[in-house]
Design an enzyme around this catalytic site. Structure first.
Site, short mmCIF file in Angstrom:
data_model
loop_
_atom_site.label_atom_id
_atom_site.label_comp_id
_atom_site.label_asym_id
_atom_site.label_seq_id
_atom_site.Cartn_x
_atom_site.Cartn_y
_atom_site.Cartn_z
N LYS A 78 -8.23 -9.73 5.91
CA LYS A 78 -7.20 -8.86 5.34
C LYS A 78 -5.83 -9.27 5.88
O LYS A 78 -5.67 -9.49 7.08
CB LYS A 78 -7.50 -7.40 5.68
N SER A 153 -7.28 0.59 1.30
CA SER A 153 -6.32 -0.49 1.14
C SER A 153 -6.91 -1.89 1.26
O SER A 153 -6.24 -2.89 0.98
CB SER A 153 -5.21 -0.33 2.18
N SER A 177 -10.15 3.06 4.38
CA SER A 177 -9.77 1.82 3.71
C SER A 177 -10.75 0.68 3.84
O SER A 177 -10.54 -0.39 3.26
CB SER A 177 -8.39 1.36 4.21
#
EC number: 6.3.5.7
Length: 486
Positions: A78, A153, A177
């Site tokens: 990420k 997210s 997330s």
């Protein structure tokens, strides 16, 4: 079977037996990314040259494939984790050219384990969002239905795993997330206990909530990844010096006799009926495996959304104050004065959702409203944590839905922040309490959209969650499903 379709542990077995070369493996993934990712936008950057160079080191014998279960395994990261020499944007225009001079602790530990980094994945800007629609670099699409969101997210990380564009990935979980996108994309996502994994090198959103964890194709892979990144780090003052067990060792232990609680507050009014049905079927599987099941109350669950959306923006407003165009990040040219440079750099560099949360956080921390909002939210957080501690006096773990609905259409909730925030209602409480949680596939909606089962446990009992999830996974086949066409 193509290398990209294998789990991490299956792939590593083939690499060790020399039935595949690491270069062949990387080429398989890179070709698939080049072909499919333009339709998904799960990656923000692909590190083809460096990953192939690292693969060559393994194939020439310069690195040992036996060193760890991650040696030679291609991972996605990420884009909120600092990686030396690699652009780290956090999905924001304000950091579009930021290159960290160091590796975060989890990156350093994965490098040491021999993992190979395929690239950095898309995300909601500064991890603020539940759909990966808030990225400055375009929305990520769900591999199961490209008209729908992958969750957020960590949507890029979850979509990449679901589409076989990496063997596994790292995400971050501040209020759901990791777990919510894992549920939306039909993969496994684990949020560890707060303090279990070092946050050094993680670009902060809400420092008392952020936690790094794995997103993988199956539970055993999640155990492997967590094993590599867990443990105390003196560079992170919130890292807890607590023994790290062998997470794979207990996976195959039966769950017969375990007491599993079903929090009644998690089956909310308005929940999609197919979510409730899938979770109930998952509960029945656990009963068939010999677990004992009973209802439990977490009475302050209803305060979770309000408490979170006071505490997290308050912390974000402080953390994001550092982005002013001076030391790093976007700096607009031709500003008339210093204050003008601050104002214009931030207004042009931040997206709408980030600005909204900065304003909210600044408001609740202001002198006239601190006690009315922030203090009360902190008190509610304490009560939510106590709810979990009380529940774990009677139950070993809890079973619940991850989200009240399956993946929703892109743009469906964009104009209604409140509806977007309410989508996090079932994941936020565990984040506020700091307890670990895992999402494991447990079914599909009538439209073919994945549904996840959330398993929550006491602090530092990731081993127990992985064991329950693994036993459930072995009794079902939901985790084996992959999107038919992307």
């Amino acid at each position: 079977m193509e290398p990209y379709a294998l789990t991490m542990h299956e792939l590593h077995d083939l690499l060790v037996r020399k039935e595949l070369s690491v270069t062949e493996t990387l080429t398989s993934f890179l070709t698939r990314i080049e072909t499919l990712d333009p339709r998904l936008n799960s990656y923000l950057s692909v590190l083809a040259e460096s990953s192939l160079a690292e693969a060559g080191r393994f194939d020439r014998g310069e690195r040992d494939l036996h060193a760890s279960p991650l040696a030679g395994i291609p991972l996605a990261i990420k884009d909120v984790l600092c990686m030396q020499g690699t652009v780290t944007t956090c999905g924001s225009r304000i950091l579009e050219n930021f290159v960290p001079p160091y590796d975060g602790t989890v990156i350093a530990r994965l490098r040491e384990a021999g993992a190979i980094f395929l690239g950095k994945t898309n995300m909601d800007e500064f991890a603020m969002g539940s759909s990966t629609e808030n990225s400055a670099y375009g929305v990520t699409r769900n591999p199961w239905d490209r008209e729908r969101v992958p969750g957020g997210s960590s949507g890029g990380s979850a979509a990449a795993v679901a589409a076989d564009l990496c063997s596994g990935s790292l995400g971050t979980d501040t209020g759901g997330s990791i777990r919510q996108p894992a549920s939306f994309c039909g993969v496994v996502g684990l949020k560890p206990t707060y303090g279990r994994v070092s946050r050094f090198g993680l670009v902060a959103f809400a420092s008392s909530l952020d936690q790094i964890g794995p997103i993988t194709k199956d539970v055993e892979d999640a155990a492997i990844l967590l094993q590599a990144i867990a443990g105390h780090d003196r560079r992170d003052s919130t890292s807890v010096d607590h023994p790290v067990p062998d997470y794979r060792a207990s996976l195959r232990e039966p769950i017969k006799g375990l007491r599993l609680g079903i929090p009644k507050e998690y089956f909310v009014h308005g929940m999609h009926p197919e979510i409730a049905d899938s979770v109930q079927r998952a509960i029945n599987v656990c009963l068939q495996l010999g677990a004992e099941v009973g209802e439990v109350s977490l009475p302050h669950t209803g305060y979770g959304v309000a408490a979170y959306y006071i505490i997290a923006p308050a912390e974000a407003s402080s953390n994001l104050a550092r982005y002013d165009g001076v030391k790093y990040g976007l700096r607009v040219p031709d500003a008339r004065d210093l204050i003008g440079m601050y104002r214009t750099s931030r207004s042009q560099g931040f997206g709408a959702e980030v600005k909204r949360r900065i304003m909210l956080g600044t408001y609740v921390l202001s002198a006239g409203y601190y006690d009315a909002y922030y203090t009360k939210a902190s008190q509610a957080r304490t009560l939510i944590r106590k709810d979990f501690l009380d529940a774990f006096d009677s139950f070993d773990a809890l079973l619940a839905p991850v989200a009240p609905v399956p993946a929703f259409k892109i743009g469906e909730k964009s104009d209604d922040p409140l509806q977007m925030y309410l989508n996090d209602a079932l994941t936020l409480p565990a984040s506020l309490a700091g307890v670990p949680g895992i999402s494991v596939p447990c079914g599909f909606s009538g439209e073919g959209l994945p549904i996840g089962l959330q398993i929550l446990g006491p602090h530092f009992r990731e081993d127990l969650l992985l064991r329950i999830a693994y036993q459930f996974e072995q009794a079902t086949a939901h985790h084996l499903a992959r999107p038919d066409s992307i």
